[in-house]
Design a protein around this motif. Sequence first.
Motif, PDB file in Angstrom:
ATOM      1  N   THR A   5       0.815  -1.216   0.000  1.00 50.76           N
ATOM      2  CA  THR A   5       0.000   0.000   0.000  1.00 50.76           C
ATOM      3  C   THR A   5       0.851   1.270   0.000  1.00 50.76           C
ATOM      4  OG1 THR A   5      -0.139  -0.064   2.409  1.00 50.76           O
ATOM      5  CG2 THR A   5      -1.930  -1.109   1.192  1.00 50.76           C
TER       6      THR A   5
ATOM      7  N   LYS B 181      -0.114  -3.387  -6.412  1.00 53.35           N
ATOM      8  CA  LYS B 181      -0.029  -1.916  -6.487  1.00 53.35           C
ATOM      9  C   LYS B 181      -0.730  -1.456  -7.768  1.00 53.35           C
ATOM     10  CE  LYS B 181       4.016  -1.503  -3.535  1.00 53.35           C
ATOM     11  NZ  LYS B 181       5.432  -1.074  -3.420  1.00 53.35           N
TER      12      LYS B 181
ATOM     13  N   GLY C 165       2.192   8.852  -1.296  1.00 50.00           N
ATOM     14  CA  GLY C 165       1.388   8.318  -0.208  1.00 50.00           C
ATOM     15  C   GLY C 165       0.922   6.894  -0.409  1.00 50.00           C
ATOM     16  N   TYR C 166      -0.204   6.572   0.216  1.00 55.17           N
ATOM     17  CA  TYR C 166      -0.664   5.201   0.326  1.00 55.17           C
ATOM     18  C   TYR C 166      -1.925   5.002  -0.503  1.00 55.17           C
ATOM     19  CZ  TYR C 166       2.747   5.052   3.999  1.00 55.17           C
ATOM     20  OH  TYR C 166       3.923   5.097   4.678  1.00 55.17           O
ATOM     21  N   ALA C 167      -2.141   3.792  -0.880  1.00 50.43           N
ATOM     22  CA  ALA C 167      -3.382   3.486  -1.595  1.00 50.43           C
ATOM     23  C   ALA C 167      -3.734   2.035  -1.360  1.00 50.43           C
ATOM     24  CB  ALA C 167      -3.220   3.744  -3.087  1.00 50.43           C
TER      25      ALA C 167
ATOM     26  N   ARG D 207      -2.611   0.840  -8.416  1.00 53.30           N
ATOM     27  CA  ARG D 207      -2.712   2.269  -8.756  1.00 53.30           C
ATOM     28  C   ARG D 207      -1.818   2.658  -9.923  1.00 53.30           C
ATOM     29  NH1 ARG D 207       0.454   5.159  -3.704  1.00 53.30           N
ATOM     30  NH2 ARG D 207       1.317   3.251  -2.831  1.00 53.30           N
ATOM     31  N   PHE D 208      -0.757   1.869 -10.132  1.00 48.42           N
ATOM     32  CA  PHE D 208       0.145   2.232 -11.231  1.00 48.42           C
ATOM     33  C   PHE D 208      -0.435   1.850 -12.600  1.00 48.42           C
ATOM     34  CE2 PHE D 208       3.016   1.861  -7.525  1.00 48.42           C
ATOM     35  CZ  PHE D 208       3.410   3.196  -7.471  1.00 48.42           C
TER      36      PHE D 208
ATOM     37  N   VAL E  77       1.656   8.594 -13.344  1.00 48.00           N
ATOM     38  CA  VAL E  77       2.286   7.497 -12.603  1.00 48.00           C
ATOM     39  C   VAL E  77       3.073   8.053 -11.421  1.00 48.00           C
ATOM     40  CG1 VAL E  77       4.069   5.710 -12.741  1.00 48.00           C
ATOM     41  CG2 VAL E  77       2.338   5.906 -14.549  1.00 48.00           C
ATOM     42  N   LEU E  78       3.829   9.102 -11.691  1.00 48.70           N
ATOM     43  CA  LEU E  78       4.607   9.705 -10.594  1.00 48.70           C
ATOM     44  C   LEU E  78       3.695  10.230  -9.503  1.00 48.70           C
ATOM     45  CD1 LEU E  78       7.633  11.667 -12.067  1.00 48.70           C
ATOM     46  CD2 LEU E  78       7.579   9.517 -10.806  1.00 48.70           C
TER      47      LEU E  78
ATOM     48  N   ASN F 227       2.336   7.837  -7.057  1.00 45.81           N
ATOM     49  CA  ASN F 227       3.282   7.256  -6.101  1.00 45.81           C
ATOM     50  C   ASN F 227       3.298   8.004  -4.770  1.00 45.81           C
ATOM     51  OD1 ASN F 227       5.197   5.223  -5.564  1.00 45.81           O
ATOM     52  ND2 ASN F 227       6.849   6.724  -5.761  1.00 45.81           N
TER      53      ASN F 227
ATOM     54  N   MET G  87       3.291   9.473 -17.756  1.00 42.49           N
ATOM     55  CA  MET G  87       4.330   9.332 -16.728  1.00 42.49           C
ATOM     56  C   MET G  87       4.061  10.259 -15.542  1.00 42.49           C
ATOM     57  SD  MET G  87       5.956   6.937 -18.107  1.00 42.49           S
ATOM     58  CE  MET G  87       7.491   6.653 -17.229  1.00 42.49           C
TER      59      MET G  87
ATOM     60  N   CYS H  85       1.292   4.394 -23.555  1.00 38.09           N
ATOM     61  CA  CYS H  85       1.370   4.005 -22.143  1.00 38.09           C
ATOM     62  C   CYS H  85       2.580   3.083 -21.928  1.00 38.09           C
ATOM     63  CB  CYS H  85       0.091   3.296 -21.703  1.00 38.09           C
ATOM     64  SG  CYS H  85      -1.347   4.391 -21.735  1.00 38.09           S
ATOM     65  N   MET H  86       2.845   2.773 -20.668  1.00 40.24           N
ATOM     66  CA  MET H  86       3.928   1.841 -20.354  1.00 40.24           C
ATOM     67  C   MET H  86       3.456   0.400 -20.551  1.00 40.24           C
ATOM     68  SD  MET H  86       5.861   3.353 -16.985  1.00 40.24           S
ATOM     69  CE  MET H  86       4.513   2.899 -15.885  1.00 40.24           C
TER      70      MET H  86
ATOM     71  N   PRO I 142       8.508   5.682 -26.516  1.00 42.83           N
ATOM     72  CA  PRO I 142       8.296   6.061 -25.113  1.00 42.83           C
ATOM     73  C   PRO I 142       6.817   6.222 -24.785  1.00 42.83           C
ATOM     74  CG  PRO I 142       8.917   7.988 -26.398  1.00 42.83           C
ATOM     75  CD  PRO I 142       8.968   6.819 -27.350  1.00 42.83           C
ATOM     76  N   ALA I 143       6.539   6.217 -23.505  1.00 44.42           N
ATOM     77  CA  ALA I 143       5.203   6.579 -23.034  1.00 44.42           C
ATOM     78  C   ALA I 143       5.081   8.099 -23.078  1.00 44.42           C
ATOM     79  CB  ALA I 143       4.987   6.059 -21.624  1.00 44.42           C
ATOM     80  N   HIS I 144       3.855   8.559 -23.138  1.00 43.52           N
ATOM     81  CA  HIS I 144       3.594   9.998 -23.212  1.00 43.52           C
ATOM     82  C   HIS I 144       3.902  10.646 -21.856  1.00 43.52           C
ATOM     83  CE1 HIS I 144       1.334  13.759 -23.584  1.00 43.52           C
ATOM     84  NE2 HIS I 144       1.290  13.536 -24.894  1.00 43.52           N
TER      85      HIS I 144
ATOM     86  N   ASN J  31      12.203   5.790 -20.014  1.00 44.01           N
ATOM     87  CA  ASN J  31      11.216   6.264 -20.986  1.00 44.01           C
ATOM     88  C   ASN J  31      11.835   7.127 -22.080  1.00 44.01           C
ATOM     89  OD1 ASN J  31       8.501   6.244 -21.835  1.00 44.01           O
ATOM     90  ND2 ASN J  31       8.237   8.341 -21.104  1.00 44.01           N
TER      91      ASN J  31
END
Lengths: 345, 345, 345, 345
Positions: free
Chosen positions: A8, B237, B25-27, B239-240, B19-20, B23, B16, B207-208, B10-12, A23
Amino acid sequence: MYLASDNTGPAHPQVMEHVLAANEGYAMPYGADPIMERVRDRVRDVFEAPDAAVYLVATGTAANALALACYGQPWQTVFCSPVAHIHEDECNAPEFYSAGSKLTLVPGSDRMTPDALRSSIETEESRGVHGPQRGPVSITQVTERGGVYTLDEISALTDIAKHYGLPVHLDGARFANAMVALECSAAEMTWKRGVDVVSFGGTKNGCMGVEAVVFFDPDKAWEFELRRKRGAHLFSKHRFLSAQMEGYLKNDIWLDMARQSNARAAQLSAGLVEKGAHLLHAPDANMIFASFPRRIHQRLHDAGAKYYIWSGNLEGDDPDALLAARLVCDWSLSEEHIAEFLSHF
Amino acid sequence: MYLASDNTGPAHPQVMEHVLAANEGYAMPYGADPIMERVRDRVRDVFEAPDAAVYLVATGTAANALALACYGQPWQTVFCSPVAHIHEDECNAPEFYSAGSKLTLVPGSDRMTPDALRSSIETEESRGVHGPQRGPVSITQVTERGGVYTLDEISALTDIAKHYGLPVHLDGARFANAMVALECSAAEMTWKRGVDVVSFGGTKNGCMGVEAVVFFDPDKAWEFELRRKRGAHLFSKHRFLSAQMEGYLKNDIWLDMARQSNARAAQLSAGLVEKGAHLLHAPDANMIFASFPRRIHQRLHDAGAKYYIWSGNLEGDDPDALLAARLVCDWSLSEEHIAEFLSHF
Amino acid sequence: MYLASDNTGPAHPQVMEHVLAANEGYAMPYGADPIMERVRDRVRDVFEAPDAAVYLVATGTAANALALACYGQPWQTVFCSPVAHIHEDECNAPEFYSAGSKLTLVPGSDRMTPDALRSSIETEESRGVHGPQRGPVSITQVTERGGVYTLDEISALTDIAKHYGLPVHLDGARFANAMVALECSAAEMTWKRGVDVVSFGGTKNGCMGVEAVVFFDPDKAWEFELRRKRGAHLFSKHRFLSAQMEGYLKNDIWLDMARQSNARAAQLSAGLVEKGAHLLHAPDANMIFASFPRRIHQRLHDAGAKYYIWSGNLEGDDPDALLAARLVCDWSLSEEHIAEFLSHF
Amino acid sequence: MYLASDNTGPAHPQVMEHVLAANEGYAMPYGADPIMERVRDRVRDVFEAPDAAVYLVATGTAANALALACYGQPWQTVFCSPVAHIHEDECNAPEFYSAGSKLTLVPGSDRMTPDALRSSIETEESRGVHGPQRGPVSITQVTERGGVYTLDEISALTDIAKHYGLPVHLDGARFANAMVALECSAAEMTWKRGVDVVSFGGTKNGCMGVEAVVFFDPDKAWEFELRRKRGAHLFSKHRFLSAQMEGYLKNDIWLDMARQSNARAAQLSAGLVEKGAHLLHAPDANMIFASFPRRIHQRLHDAGAKYYIWSGNLEGDDPDALLAARLVCDWSLSEEHIAEFLSHF
């Protein structure tokens, strides 16, 4: 106060930097990216295994199920703990990938004992063609209850497996946490102790989603590649897996993170004991199972603490009733987080 | 001059960035992250399908194989083109996930014709319990040869499928490229034309590694969740994955990228024709198959151009021999890249 | 003195006569033979189930695995006794036919208790998508240790299954032996007590090799037919299966044979007790587990008696050591056979 | 006038006598019966293969699917004719038993040509890990259209297979019919010509239901035993399979029966040609495909003749319209039967 799981929390900044850097520009797909070449070498170095076959997938379940499928047959049974992730938390993925193997649950808890393992192996295949045949032994290190097998305990299990000619898989979703707990090398915890294939986890320890599968016998390489593709686990833009693993291993931050999370767990378990909580299992790494009164759970809950109630129910009449919690520390927790958590006792 | 595939670029940046940002905190894990809630709503909006079940996986093969498995049975056969990705490029993943379905290759090339489809369906299941039973129809849009079915062509195929009571899957690894080519909505290209489930690609278009599976009939939702987990495709994870899809859909950059790559392909194909190359297939989207003399291939090769020789061999005596190339434009190519490529003719 | 199993004895002459008679002339293949029409009606009569779907296969494992596969999903788990034939003696056939289900071994011995079943069901699926989902409950009647569930015991198990919405399979490899032990009807032992599908054994009770699968809900009929064919269990010259079953059911010889074998087992167990042997399980039908001194085993062995040593070793120093035997009486044993066996004590 | 199939006629009296004789007394189950020992030796003699592994199952589909599964992998593809029984008539059993292999249909009809086979093999596996990998080649002898490969034609196919390192399976459901047509030995038609494993049919040629699987490489033996048990194809009262095969091979009645059915087919095809019917395929063994006017079909039908209309419809306006028939002669047909059939033209 996020202690629900080590999946998490955030990925480590160094991991994200590598992903971002990857990337830039173009790269060949499907594992032919240049980062993967470096990662392969680096993992071989980490394991002191220059011939190892090294692959990346995005989930721990994929790593486990694919590794086991390479070492088992559909008419066999895999020996594991009754609480192993491969049994309890993978929705029959090992059975799916193996085309219908059984899992034999070695009686006991999260730690298989040599006697129980031997006895389970002896029992299976005593019925000739009628029963399931003996297949791989799968060891979880860190165990699902937060324990860490000593190196000798690992040897004791792999010796039995070898006696019966069975391959050994190590589910290392929390590999780094075990390694720093044992203060040993990756080689010492694996092939030097008789392990044949490792799921080497990154996801729970500061990555977004990457696990390496490491075969010390490279003969399994091509079969793995085919199984991975057929399982839909071969990434086209594979460099984003490679980059995570490269960032993870660089400058040994993987070990730093594991030390950090183990230290937080030690801080937490010491604090819990001091506060009168009862530990259900010896917390060898970054996972704690502790019971304490409902009212404290409620207080923590009201304060926004996140974790799983392991047994019992948050709601209830008796404020002194003991409920168990599973508390997992990831790399990103600080001393202050733990102290704040404990302050609610 | 990287024209090997739309999975080598590459990803757009916007992807990215998401995605950053994710990252921090928590999810909650396993798809319970708040980003996924927003993504689900956004995908439903895109498809004008408020009840659709929406899931994310990391590979196109996973999206296809899981979607088809939810709509087929092991004793059935899937109807598809002989060059469909699910047949040629997934190492038996559809067979694996369906527990042993067949694929019936509808005679012809990348585009199924209604007559050929009807005839294939008629042929199968004429043998009662002995032959395979009729299963899903799978349409690839953009096709594997760069063609785009018109909306009426899609209807013609789905009408036949419906006549026989068969569900329809659309492999939309290049969904956006087809949509902008047709200047239609996502709904018009799918459920309004009889499609039941879509593999909605993100990976190839900036996308990645993320693909949505969209079921217009939410009854399949729970089965999909179980199949995804059992297939080891549920990210802890998560969320990514969510973040990629959120970044991809925000401000419609997904359509901008597709327009961009289609425009580059149009520029390239026009240039190729002008230079005397022969187009093997009508280039409706971002993929071109063209033949031109070996010496030009060699010149391009020496200049560092990357693409697949589709037929023939770069090495050879006759400099005028015609070799075919597959040229794929991704979102990141500029007019200048194309011009440079053409300058070598 | 052949007490090794009820599959080592001859088929009943009436069964063989029907097989011979069936060989006259021509018959349509694959279950379309006229004998099968009569058999279907006859089985429906036996079970007082005019709508039941009735099929024949040649082995008990096929009956069990196909029946369970029709009622389960690959991501589910089947609840059964730890010594159930489907777990111990089918070399992972249920896992194969279900494409990878688990079997959850309900703690205890050959008889599942309601409490243990409920507890096992409660435990599974408490982990959402992560663990296996709850699937069919499979009851073995006669149990693998020779016990017979009472009708109320069956109800107690099926009530729990129904409470959780789970289907119930009855492995009736020794169906007739249980029925005559309970002095009940086939309907009373099955659908009237909540059973959904039965493996109705013929092989062990005087046939060459035939088992009926009886679905009280005919909705499963077509799926079963496809699974049977795909499993290679549809006989082309199906009349030879039909004929066995017709001969088996005619004039109720199936019940006569079961009464005969149960009576022989009663004679034997009474004699054993009289001779001082210890019965390991209550012998409710035609199977006895008894321990007695090695020297008697050796004497029997020398006299040509055939049976399985269940625990211990025929060879050994101590003539008084207690070894356990599994003794199974089939229909063809006479009172004299049993008396002769006992005479060696 | 029963010409529907060679599975609609009776078993040979000698086969039945052996089955009856086998019913005397007791026998060990699961293939440990003494008859099987003799059968194993006898089959080895027939094939001049003293080391061959020999097993019995009850259906041809089981023989094929189990044999292929021992020689293939789930990520491979089996090369066969588009009308092969394993493709058209086994409801995906090969895919089931192989855990998801493909079948590559070698373009052409019932007979694979060396060129078409080579081309199909070349095409597959040209895509590395992405496409299916090359697996076994399966040859049907007699073909599904009644043709018989010459020994040189078999060699031409197996040579190609060997060139690519692929194993060769021979589906010999009508093995005897082919052998007598070629006037060769069993060895000459199999291992001497590069075949690795044979489905040696008995069912269609005068048995009730028995097929041998013969592995010339005994290394596959144990895997086969496990696959057979797991597939639920191991008979407990195995002696009834053994007895059929013993009766079948004794005094070479298997060859006599095949000669008989081939001779009847020759009589029939000659008669048909004389009557003006058109043969669709050269009738090399006991199966004929012929077209003749609807009115004759109707006449035959009214006279009670049984056979499959292969194309066209018995009902229709035009009495002169040509409909095709599939006519299969089994061992039990007499010259008079054929003459009677022809008398209706």
